[in-house]
Design a protein around this motif. Sequence first.
Motif, PDB file in Angstrom:
ATOM      1  N   LYS A  94       0.839  -1.200   0.000  1.00 54.15           N
ATOM      2  CA  LYS A  94       0.000   0.000   0.000  1.00 54.15           C
ATOM      3  C   LYS A  94       0.875   1.251   0.000  1.00 54.15           C
ATOM      4  O   LYS A  94       1.799   1.364   0.804  1.00 54.15           O
ATOM      5  CB  LYS A  94      -0.897   0.017   1.243  1.00 54.15           C
ATOM      6  N   PRO A  95       0.601   2.200  -0.872  1.00 59.93           N
ATOM      7  CA  PRO A  95       1.428   3.415  -0.942  1.00 59.93           C
ATOM      8  C   PRO A  95       1.471   4.201   0.362  1.00 59.93           C
ATOM      9  O   PRO A  95       2.474   4.854   0.667  1.00 59.93           O
ATOM     10  CB  PRO A  95       0.754   4.241  -2.049  1.00 59.93           C
ATOM     11  N   LYS A  96       0.394   4.129   1.141  1.00 64.20           N
ATOM     12  CA  LYS A  96       0.326   4.937   2.359  1.00 64.20           C
ATOM     13  C   LYS A  96       0.928   4.238   3.580  1.00 64.20           C
ATOM     14  O   LYS A  96       0.980   4.827   4.661  1.00 64.20           O
ATOM     15  CB  LYS A  96      -1.124   5.319   2.650  1.00 64.20           C
ATOM     16  N   PRO A 138       4.833   5.729   4.545  1.00 62.31           N
ATOM     17  CA  PRO A 138       4.822   7.035   5.222  1.00 62.31           C
ATOM     18  C   PRO A 138       4.217   6.976   6.618  1.00 62.31           C
ATOM     19  O   PRO A 138       4.556   7.791   7.485  1.00 62.31           O
ATOM     20  CB  PRO A 138       3.969   7.902   4.294  1.00 62.31           C
ATOM     21  N   ALA A 139       3.319   6.008   6.846  1.00 65.64           N
ATOM     22  CA  ALA A 139       2.652   5.906   8.154  1.00 65.64           C
ATOM     23  C   ALA A 139       3.530   5.217   9.184  1.00 65.64           C
ATOM     24  O   ALA A 139       3.412   5.472  10.393  1.00 65.64           O
ATOM     25  CB  ALA A 139       1.339   5.142   8.015  1.00 65.64           C
ATOM     26  N   LYS A 187       5.210   6.759  12.430  1.00 65.26           N
ATOM     27  CA  LYS A 187       4.543   8.036  12.692  1.00 65.26           C
ATOM     28  C   LYS A 187       3.716   7.979  13.969  1.00 65.26           C
ATOM     29  O   LYS A 187       3.180   6.932  14.327  1.00 65.26           O
ATOM     30  CB  LYS A 187       3.641   8.375  11.509  1.00 65.26           C
ATOM     31  N   GLU A 238      -7.334   8.832   8.332  1.00 66.22           N
ATOM     32  CA  GLU A 238      -5.926   8.548   8.044  1.00 66.22           C
ATOM     33  C   GLU A 238      -5.526   7.176   8.581  1.00 66.22           C
ATOM     34  O   GLU A 238      -4.780   6.429   7.937  1.00 66.22           O
ATOM     35  CB  GLU A 238      -5.035   9.630   8.657  1.00 66.22           C
ATOM     36  N   ASP A 273      -6.701   4.286   6.469  1.00 61.89           N
ATOM     37  CA  ASP A 273      -5.918   4.041   5.253  1.00 61.89           C
ATOM     38  C   ASP A 273      -4.957   2.870   5.426  1.00 61.89           C
ATOM     39  O   ASP A 273      -4.581   2.228   4.438  1.00 61.89           O
ATOM     40  CB  ASP A 273      -5.133   5.300   4.867  1.00 61.89           C
ATOM     41  N   VAL A 274      -4.542   2.598   6.669  1.00 62.10           N
ATOM     42  CA  VAL A 274      -3.602   1.494   6.908  1.00 62.10           C
ATOM     43  C   VAL A 274      -4.268   0.385   7.729  1.00 62.10           C
ATOM     44  O   VAL A 274      -3.591  -0.443   8.329  1.00 62.10           O
ATOM     45  CB  VAL A 274      -2.313   1.988   7.605  1.00 62.10           C
TER      46      VAL A 274
END
Length: 297
Positions: free
Chosen positions: A111-113, A116-117, A120, A145, A148-149
Amino acid sequence: MNAAILIFSLLLLNIQLASMSEVPLYYGWFLEPEGERRIVQMASSYYDQLLEKPSAVREMLNNFKLEGNNSSALSSYFTRDGLDSSSSTLHVTAMFCGRGSVPECRPYMEKPKLKPATGKEYRLEVIGFVITPKTLGARIQLSSEQLDVWGQNDNKGETSSVNKCCSNLDLGENRTDAGDFQPIVGKGSRAHATLSCANGVSPVQTGYDLVAAVNCEEHCKNDSRYFSLSGARGRYYGNGEFAIYLDKPNFFNSRFVAYINSDSIMSIRNGSTRFGLSWDMISVILLVTLTLRYRVL
């Protein structure tokens, strides 16, 4: 000297990249130690309030697995002592990977997101608790948000008899005021943190118990009966299953990480990576590596 630094930096970077490429046991949001203490204390407080209601105690005695059916054993019924190292640190599982044994994990990791997660900080919103004969869990409402994951199956669980959901149990002060007793449906409705379990029960059971509670909420959505607690409302869904709905959500700081082993979580909690390097340090090493590379070449 520059070449030696370059080699050392590359070694560190390669080690870090190798650790990041591992398929973890699971991905999840891990609470800070202070948050752990606060949320466990909150859940214990609501459980203690239930123990002050004779009707609730009777239902627990009928449904909880107690030796000798002794009401005094209810106070120590739930424990965290049986949780293994992968479950003992309070967290909300976003995706279980089983170190590669779950086929759905590979697409999840792409997953693209996700990248970055990872690492965090996030705020977790606790909106209630679910208490059953097997588990005591905190219910989490995920932000857009966080969704998304989110990769867990929100429908996977044990199918309980919804015919017993809408209980007529008199807890001393049943009320019928209007209220939303179906706070989350669909994606993310399974999000939870296992706070404690009955003896011999696996923490994975908490997710099943929450799915059953969500099913009961759907079945009983036209039934507005509830009982009052300090700072919350409660409903009894039969079979020793209670749901606590907080009047106001509570927020807890967390960090989203991939669980490799218990050492990796402890180092991340201290602001470090698995190998004791902070994420800022890794960035510096990468920058130095690239800079020195061109100087040496």
